[in-house]
Design a protein around this motif. Structure first.
Motif, PDB file in Angstrom:
ATOM      1  N   LEU A   1      45.020 -38.402  20.157  1.00 19.21           N
ATOM      2  CA  LEU A   1      46.467 -38.470  20.335  1.00 19.21           C
ATOM      3  C   LEU A   1      46.869 -39.586  21.294  1.00 19.21           C
ATOM      4  O   LEU A   1      47.853 -40.286  21.066  1.00 19.21           O
ATOM      5  CB  LEU A   1      47.009 -37.126  20.819  1.00 19.21           C
TER       6      LEU A   1
ATOM      7  N   CYS B   1      46.725 -42.794  19.407  1.00 18.30           N
ATOM      8  CA  CYS B   1      47.879 -42.963  18.509  1.00 18.30           C
ATOM      9  C   CYS B   1      49.118 -43.395  19.284  1.00 18.30           C
ATOM     10  O   CYS B   1      49.887 -44.236  18.809  1.00 18.30           O
ATOM     11  CB  CYS B   1      48.166 -41.657  17.769  1.00 18.30           C
TER      12      CYS B   1
ATOM     13  N   ASN C   1      48.621 -47.185  20.788  1.00 22.45           N
ATOM     14  CA  ASN C   1      48.548 -48.265  19.799  1.00 22.45           C
ATOM     15  C   ASN C   1      49.647 -48.183  18.752  1.00 22.45           C
ATOM     16  O   ASN C   1      49.580 -48.874  17.736  1.00 22.45           O
ATOM     17  CB  ASN C   1      47.182 -48.250  19.113  1.00 22.45           C
TER      18      ASN C   1
ATOM     19  N   LYS D   1      50.414 -45.975  16.548  1.00 24.99           N
ATOM     20  CA  LYS D   1      49.977 -45.497  15.234  1.00 24.99           C
ATOM     21  C   LYS D   1      50.663 -44.170  14.926  1.00 24.99           C
ATOM     22  O   LYS D   1      50.044 -43.130  14.750  1.00 24.99           O
ATOM     23  CB  LYS D   1      48.453 -45.316  15.191  1.00 24.99           C
ATOM     24  N   TRP D   2      51.980 -44.200  14.842  1.00 21.72           N
ATOM     25  CA  TRP D   2      52.764 -42.979  14.658  1.00 21.72           C
ATOM     26  C   TRP D   2      52.468 -42.294  13.326  1.00 21.72           C
ATOM     27  O   TRP D   2      52.587 -41.090  13.195  1.00 21.72           O
ATOM     28  CB  TRP D   2      54.253 -43.291  14.731  1.00 21.72           C
TER      29      TRP D   2
ATOM     30  N   LEU E   1      49.692 -41.770  11.944  1.00 18.09           N
ATOM     31  CA  LEU E   1      48.478 -40.955  11.966  1.00 18.09           C
ATOM     32  C   LEU E   1      48.736 -39.523  12.435  1.00 18.09           C
ATOM     33  O   LEU E   1      47.990 -38.616  12.070  1.00 18.09           O
ATOM     34  CB  LEU E   1      47.438 -41.595  12.887  1.00 18.09           C
ATOM     35  N   ILE E   2      49.774 -39.323  13.232  1.00 22.45           N
ATOM     36  CA  ILE E   2      50.012 -38.003  13.815  1.00 22.45           C
ATOM     37  C   ILE E   2      50.280 -36.929  12.753  1.00 22.45           C
ATOM     38  O   ILE E   2      49.666 -35.862  12.810  1.00 22.45           O
ATOM     39  CB  ILE E   2      51.124 -38.080  14.880  1.00 22.45           C
TER      40      ILE E   2
END
Length: 52
Positions: free
Chosen positions: A11, A14, A17, A19-20, A22-23
Motif C-alpha cells: 500500500l 502504491c 508511486n 499507482k492508484w 492497483l488499490i
C-alpha cells in the motif's frame, strides 16, 4: 516478515508511486481470498466450488 507488513509495504508503494489503479485490484483479490478461506469451513463449500 509478517503478512500484514507485506500488505502495508504494498500500500505504501502504491501511494508513493501514484499507482492508484492497483488499490482496487488488491482489495478485490484480498476479498476473494478471505471469501474462499471462510467458505471452506461452511456447509456451502460444495456449492461455492462449483462456481469456480
Amino acid at each position: 516478515m509478517s503478512k500484514l507488513s507485506i500488505i502495508k509495504e504494498l500500500l505504501i508503494f502504491c501511494l508513493e508511486n501514484k499507482k492508484w489503479w492497483l488499490i482496487p485490484i488488491i482489495l478485490i483479490l484480498l476479498l476473494v481470498g478471505l471469501f474462499l478461506v471462510f467458505s471452506q469451513s461452511s456447509s456451502l463449500a460444495p456449492y461455492i466450488y462449483s462456481l469456480f
